[in-house]
Design a protein around this motif. Structure first.
Motif, short mmCIF file in Angstrom:
data_model
loop_
_atom_site.label_atom_id
_atom_site.label_comp_id
_atom_site.label_asym_id
_atom_site.label_seq_id
_atom_site.Cartn_x
_atom_site.Cartn_y
_atom_site.Cartn_z
N TYR A 1 0.79 -1.36 0.01
CA TYR A 1 -0.11 -0.02 0.16
C TYR A 1 0.85 1.22 0.02
O TYR A 1 0.45 2.38 0.68
CB TYR A 1 -0.88 0.04 1.27
CG TYR A 1 -1.81 -1.25 1.11
CD1 TYR A 1 -3.22 -1.02 0.35
CD2 TYR A 1 -1.56 -2.16 1.96
CE1 TYR A 1 -3.84 -2.44 0.52
CE2 TYR A 1 -2.43 -3.39 1.86
CZ TYR A 1 -3.52 -3.42 1.26
OH TYR A 1 -4.42 -4.47 1.44
N ARG A 2 1.90 1.30 -0.80
CA ARG A 2 2.82 2.60 -0.81
C ARG A 2 3.06 3.00 -2.23
O ARG A 2 3.97 2.53 -2.99
CB ARG A 2 4.27 1.95 -0.33
CG ARG A 2 4.21 1.61 1.08
CD ARG A 2 5.64 0.78 1.51
NE ARG A 2 6.81 1.69 1.30
CZ ARG A 2 7.82 1.40 1.60
NH1 ARG A 2 8.28 0.24 2.20
NH2 ARG A 2 8.86 2.07 1.43
N PRO A 3 1.88 3.92 -2.49
CA PRO A 3 2.16 4.70 -4.01
C PRO A 3 3.48 5.81 -3.97
O PRO A 3 3.83 5.96 -2.99
CB PRO A 3 0.86 5.42 -4.12
CG PRO A 3 0.50 5.81 -2.70
CD PRO A 3 0.83 4.51 -1.74
N MET A 4 3.47 6.07 -4.90
CA MET A 4 4.61 7.28 -5.09
C MET A 4 3.94 8.48 -4.68
O MET A 4 2.52 8.63 -4.42
CB MET A 4 4.87 7.40 -6.65
CG MET A 4 3.84 7.85 -7.63
SD MET A 4 4.35 7.92 -9.34
CE MET A 4 4.47 6.26 -9.67
N PRO A 5 4.82 9.64 -4.45
CA PRO A 5 4.05 10.85 -4.16
C PRO A 5 3.11 11.17 -4.93
O PRO A 5 3.16 11.22 -6.21
CB PRO A 5 5.51 11.63 -3.90
CG PRO A 5 6.50 10.85 -3.65
CD PRO A 5 6.15 9.37 -4.44
N TYR A 6 2.07 12.03 -4.29
CA TYR A 6 1.11 12.50 -5.08
C TYR A 6 0.37 11.72 -5.90
O TYR A 6 -0.33 11.97 -6.93
CB TYR A 6 1.77 13.78 -6.02
CG TYR A 6 2.71 14.71 -5.13
CD1 TYR A 6 2.27 15.45 -4.27
CD2 TYR A 6 4.10 14.61 -5.60
CE1 TYR A 6 3.21 16.07 -3.55
CE2 TYR A 6 4.93 15.27 -4.78
CZ TYR A 6 4.61 16.03 -3.81
OH TYR A 6 5.68 16.73 -3.03
N ASP A 7 0.14 10.58 -5.43
CA ASP A 7 -0.67 9.35 -6.17
C ASP A 7 -1.74 8.85 -5.54
O ASP A 7 -1.82 7.52 -5.42
CB ASP A 7 0.26 8.56 -6.84
CG ASP A 7 -0.23 7.80 -8.10
OD1 ASP A 7 -1.32 8.26 -8.84
OD2 ASP A 7 0.12 6.65 -8.39
N GLY A 8 -2.22 9.57 -4.18
CA GLY A 8 -3.42 8.78 -3.54
C GLY A 8 -2.97 8.55 -2.20
O GLY A 8 -3.87 8.21 -1.31
N GLY A 9 -1.76 8.88 -1.68
CA GLY A 9 -1.05 8.90 -0.38
C GLY A 9 -1.62 9.90 0.43
O GLY A 9 -2.14 11.12 -0.05
N TYR A 10 -1.27 9.84 1.93
CA TYR A 10 -1.70 10.82 2.80
C TYR A 10 -0.63 11.12 3.91
O TYR A 10 -1.00 12.02 4.65
CB TYR A 10 -2.99 10.39 3.58
CG TYR A 10 -3.01 9.26 4.49
CD1 TYR A 10 -3.01 9.69 5.94
CD2 TYR A 10 -2.71 8.19 4.23
CE1 TYR A 10 -2.83 8.72 6.88
CE2 TYR A 10 -2.46 7.15 5.01
CZ TYR A 10 -2.53 7.33 6.64
OH TYR A 10 -2.57 6.31 7.41
N LEU A 11 0.52 10.48 3.91
CA LEU A 11 1.46 10.95 4.65
C LEU A 11 2.13 11.99 4.56
O LEU A 11 2.21 12.54 3.44
CB LEU A 11 2.59 9.56 4.86
CG LEU A 11 2.17 8.15 4.99
CD1 LEU A 11 3.36 7.54 4.71
CD2 LEU A 11 1.51 8.13 6.35
N PRO A 12 2.72 12.63 5.64
CA PRO A 12 3.57 13.98 5.64
C PRO A 12 4.96 13.76 4.94
O PRO A 12 5.95 14.09 5.63
CB PRO A 12 3.61 14.43 6.97
CG PRO A 12 3.29 13.32 7.88
CD PRO A 12 2.28 12.25 7.28
N ILE A 13 4.86 13.39 3.84
CA ILE A 13 6.34 13.05 3.28
C ILE A 13 7.04 14.19 3.10
O ILE A 13 8.44 13.82 3.23
CB ILE A 13 6.11 11.94 2.15
CG1 ILE A 13 5.47 12.66 1.16
CG2 ILE A 13 5.52 10.56 2.42
CD1 ILE A 13 5.54 11.54 -0.14
N GLU A 14 6.47 15.17 2.75
CA GLU A 14 7.51 16.44 2.44
C GLU A 14 8.07 16.82 3.78
O GLU A 14 9.28 17.42 3.75
CB GLU A 14 6.46 17.34 1.93
CG GLU A 14 6.03 17.37 0.59
CD GLU A 14 5.29 18.32 -0.42
OE1 GLU A 14 5.11 19.53 0.52
OE2 GLU A 14 4.92 18.34 -1.10
N ASP A 15 7.19 16.68 4.92
CA ASP A 15 8.01 17.13 6.07
C ASP A 15 9.09 16.32 6.38
O ASP A 15 10.29 16.73 7.12
CB ASP A 15 6.88 16.89 7.24
CG ASP A 15 5.80 17.85 7.32
OD1 ASP A 15 5.71 19.01 6.63
OD2 ASP A 15 4.85 17.57 7.99
#
Length: 347
Positions: free
Chosen positions: A280-294
């Protein structure tokens, strides 16, 4: 901590994990061609891809411990990478290495496997081995910091004989190192020049901010405002305390919010966050919701400008699979990576 400029992030080398693209019908040569055509310059080579390519070439099943055959095929993989203008940044994932009690068959096997992987690394021409923090149940291994550090120190010394490095990664479902700080404390205690961190946007946010077993998708033991404050404080601490030279790479992926949430019980021995990680690990900006930019900003604030590597495991929000054409997918991954980098700048 200086500003994160566009010029500085443009210099970041970009890699792609070979396990993160295609299906069983996509051979390693096709994967490498797609990755290279999208503009990535290196790969994390996944051990299962070595196995699959060996079986493809020889037309038979090959055991994961048939190391002489895997050494032989590694030569062909190195040639394939060179033909596609790709280097092999790292061999991964070396799992469940540390903590086995001394004198056990499991410990002997872990070190024997390490020696064999080193031989494979020599042929591949890569100098870095990724070790994921073990997820063996605590009743089967020693999770004391002393035992873990001792084993990793021994492995680092084995690798040092060949000028190889050890990239240690916290896995958010690990028995003893689920968070970045756990992994950093272990790496610091190992105290060898050739051990550093493999950081990961999913593993960090998935450990401290998100929870696939809750309706909200976030940790609910504390109020949401407190959770956000705690996570921001953790990212600030990461930025201030880890020397950039002790970060060997940052792996990039997001995660889907689970609906319905995953059960809190392990399935076939795999904890919920481990199940979440696998599919359940999509690429950034493709449906995920984690604060990955932070997370990425915190890593960049250390001064790190080394490898950013796309490592995604996307079977769709329901986990049933996702069909795509791999060249277009790799191109989309590069666009996603570039967007992430630009969004992390201060300009």
């Amino acid at each position: 901590m200086g500003p994160i400029t566009r010029a500085s992030v443009r210099s970041i080398p970009l890699a792609y994990a070979s396990c993160s693209i295609g299906s069983s019908s996509d051979t390693l040569p096709r994967k490498l061609q797609a990755i290279s055509k999208a503009g990535f310059t290196s790969i994390e080579l996944s051990f299962p891809d070595i196995l699959e390519y060996a079986e493809h070439l020889q037309g038979k099943h090959i055991s994961s411990d048939s190391f002489s055959e895997l050494v032989n095929v590694s030569d062909a993989i190195r040639d394939l990478c060179q033909a596609n203008s790709l280097t092999i940044m790292m061999l991964q994932p070396f799992t469940n290495f540390e903590g086995w009690p001394r004198g056990t068959a499991e410990r002997e096997n872990a070190f024997a496997t390490a020696r064999a992987w080193i031989e494979i690394m020599k042929v591949l021409g890569t100098d870095m081995l990724q070790v994921g923090a073990t997820d063996i149940p605590p009743d089967k291994i020693s999770t004391t910091r002393e035992a873990v550090v001792s084993d990793l120190r021994e492995l680092a010394d084995m690798l040092a004989k060949h000028n190889f490095r050890l990239a240690y990664e916290n896995w958010c479902w690990s028995t003893h190192a689920p968070g970045w700080k756990d992994a950093w404390e272990i790496v610091s205690a190992v105290d060898r020049p050739n051990i550093g961190l493999c950081l990961d946007t999913f593993q960090i946010a998935g450990s401290e901010w998100a929870d696939p077993t809750t309706e909200s998708g976030v940790i609910e033991e504390v109020p949401y405002g407190v959770l956000r404050e705690n996570f921001a404080a953790s990212m600030d601490e990461l930025a201030r305390t880890i020397p950039p030279e002790k970060i060997y790479l940052l792996q990039i992926s997001d995660a889907y919010r689970m609906s319905p949430p995953l059960t809190t019980e392990p399935i076939e021995g795999l904890r919920p966050r481990g199940q979440w990680s696998h599919d359940y690990r999509p690429m950034p900006y493709d449906g995920g919701y984690l604060p990955i930019e932070d997370v990425a900003k915190a890593v960049l604030k250390t001064g790190f400008r080394g490898w950013f590597s796309m490592e995604i495991f996307d079977s769709g929000p329901d986990g049933t699979g996702k069909k795509y054409e791999i060249k277009a997918y790799a191109k989309k991954a590069m666009e996603s990576m570039q967007k992430l980098l630009m969004n992390c700048t201060d300009e």
